[in-house]
Design a protein around this motif. Structure first.
Motif, short mmCIF file in Angstrom:
data_model
loop_
_atom_site.label_atom_id
_atom_site.label_comp_id
_atom_site.label_asym_id
_atom_site.label_seq_id
_atom_site.Cartn_x
_atom_site.Cartn_y
_atom_site.Cartn_z
N LYS A 24 74.22 72.31 2.50
CA LYS A 24 74.47 71.93 1.54
C LYS A 24 73.63 70.80 1.24
CE LYS A 24 76.05 70.47 -2.38
NZ LYS A 24 74.93 70.28 -3.14
N LEU A 58 76.17 74.97 -4.47
CA LEU A 58 75.35 74.45 -3.59
C LEU A 58 73.85 73.99 -4.36
CD1 LEU A 58 74.73 78.12 -1.19
CD2 LEU A 58 75.54 75.42 -0.33
N ASP A 86 70.16 68.68 -0.48
CA ASP A 86 70.52 67.29 -0.94
C ASP A 86 69.15 66.54 -0.36
OD1 ASP A 86 72.95 67.84 -2.44
OD2 ASP A 86 74.05 67.49 -1.18
#
Ligand code: 7TS
Length: 403
Positions: free
Chosen positions: A183, A214, A187
């Protein structure tokens, strides 16, 4: 409530003996065994409704098409995709990654653009990018590992620049059995407007995957690692990418109209499914995922994590044991002193225990660790604590012979 004993009864292959000893199958990261319901699903296709899909007005073709498309919905729900047409059937993780390298690469990338992968990737997530490098001149950037064998996220943050166009990393390492902080990786990439492909070959069988949560742009998986037959796999892709990407293979199914001057392509997902699909494999994959759902992926995960923890504890008691990384999944890789991994594997095989030895299709990781290979034990829903004990006894025997 299912017990491991109940689960084992569903896997006919596990009841056999190998070299006169009960089979202890601990090579699940390579491929899992199949429950009877999956074997029956394949037989049912060929005994009752086999017909080519998407093209017949006749009854059998309609039944086969419905069964195949219903499996697509099962896959969609299993990985939390927003839309059915974001599920593309492929031959497996390898083909899914090759599809993205070719179609995404040749649509969006040009010479000098960069793709980020990591030091612990399977060859399937290295070589397709090298082929793309040979074709169009992209560059590969590699996320290094920390001393604990986890991905070095600080180095990862620093590797982005205006030429970075894609990140492609494994969710779970097939060698180390560690789960990457996927994750966070996604990001960080998205903060640079860079999409991410997740190699989910080793995560799908063991942990709950939700591609929407996700926010993965692409997600690849292999059916055979999650109790389905070989030869069937999945590529999830966000609609916006799949719509914009050029097709991968050309042929039947993927077209709307063909003229010698110009061909127009079919809508998603068929644009990426050229030729007669492996509808039998797809239907059996749907059945395998239903089987996983009937047990519960969280329950399977908890069982496998407990086995891995127990195996690590027991292995650590063996002298000169070297466990690589800090496995939190369903696999553990190790070496003992300077005993060759193949020697351990051979002794274990004579005791009916199947493990994998060697480089596990991750030669750059082996180079990084400075070793030729490891012994890897990997677990599935049907493995037991007793099997771990048998493994440990087998290893002790190998140590006596070679240590
Ligand atoms: N990616 C990872 C992380 C894998 O573990 C594997 C297969 C692949 C991709 C390729 O999957 P395929 O189904 O397309 O072949 N890994 C292994 C293994 O660890 N031992 O045998 C196969």
């Amino acid at each position: 409530m299912f017990t491991t004993d109940d689960i084992r009864k569903e896997f006919p292959i596990l009841a056999q003996q190998v070299h006169g000893k009960p089979l202890v199958y601990l090579d699940n990261a390579a491929t899992t065994q199949k429950p009877q319901c999956v074997i029956d699903a394949i037989s049912e296709v060929y005994t009752t409704y086999n017909a080519n899909v998407h093209r017949g007005v006749h009854h059998l073709s309609q039944v086969a098409t419905e069964a195949m498309e219903s499996a697509r919905t099962t896959v969609q729900q299993f990985i939390g995709a927003e839309q059915r047409h974001e599920i593309i059937f492929t031959r497996g993780t390898t083909e899914s990654i090759n599809l993205v390298a070719s179609s995404f690469g040749e649509t969006f990338l040009k010479s000098g653009d960069e793709v980020i992968i990591s030091a612990l990737e399977h060859h399937s997530n290295i070589v397709p990018w090298q082929l793309l490098r040979d074709r169009i001149g992209i560059e590969l950037r590699i996320i290094p590992l920390t001393e604990e064998c986890s991905l070095d996220l600080e180095a990862y943050r620093r590797v982005f620049n205006e030429r970075t166009k894609l990140v492609s990393v494994a969710h779970v390492s097939n060698v180390l059995g560690i789960t990457n902080p996927i994750k966070e990786i996604i990001d960080i990439a998205h903060s640079h407007d860079v999409p991410v492909l997740i190699d989910g070959a080793q995560s799908t069988p063991h942990i709950k995957v939700d591609v929407k949560e996700l926010d993965a742009d692409f997600f690849a998986l292999s059916g055979h690692k999650v109790y389905a037959p070989t030869g069937i796999g999945v590529l999830y892709g966000k609609e916006k990418w799949l719509e914009a990407m050029r097709p991968y293979h050309g042929g039947g199914e993927m077209i709307k109209s063909v003229r010698f001057e110009k061909t127009t392509y079919n809508e998603l997902p068929y644009k990426f499914e050229a030729g007669t699909p492996d509808y039998t494999g797809i239907i059996a994959l749907g059945k395998a995922l239903e089987w996983v759902n009937s047990i519960g992926i969280e329950k399977i995960a908890a069982h496998e994590h407990a086995l891995t923890r127990y195996a690590v504890e027991q292995l650590q008691r063996i002298e000169k044991m070297r466990i690589f990384g800090n496995p939190d999944g369903a696999a553990v890789s190790f070496l003992i002193g300077d005993i060759h991994p193949a020697d351990i594997g051979t002794i274990l095989d004579h005791l009916g225990i199947a493990v994998r030895t060697g480089h596990h299709c991750a030669q750059p990781l082996m180079d990084y660790l400075g070793i030729p290979g490891t012994v890897r034990a990997s677990f599935a829903a049907y493995n037991t604590k007793e099997e771990v004990d048998i493994l440990i006894k087998g290893i002790q025997r190998a140590v006596k012979m070679f240590g």
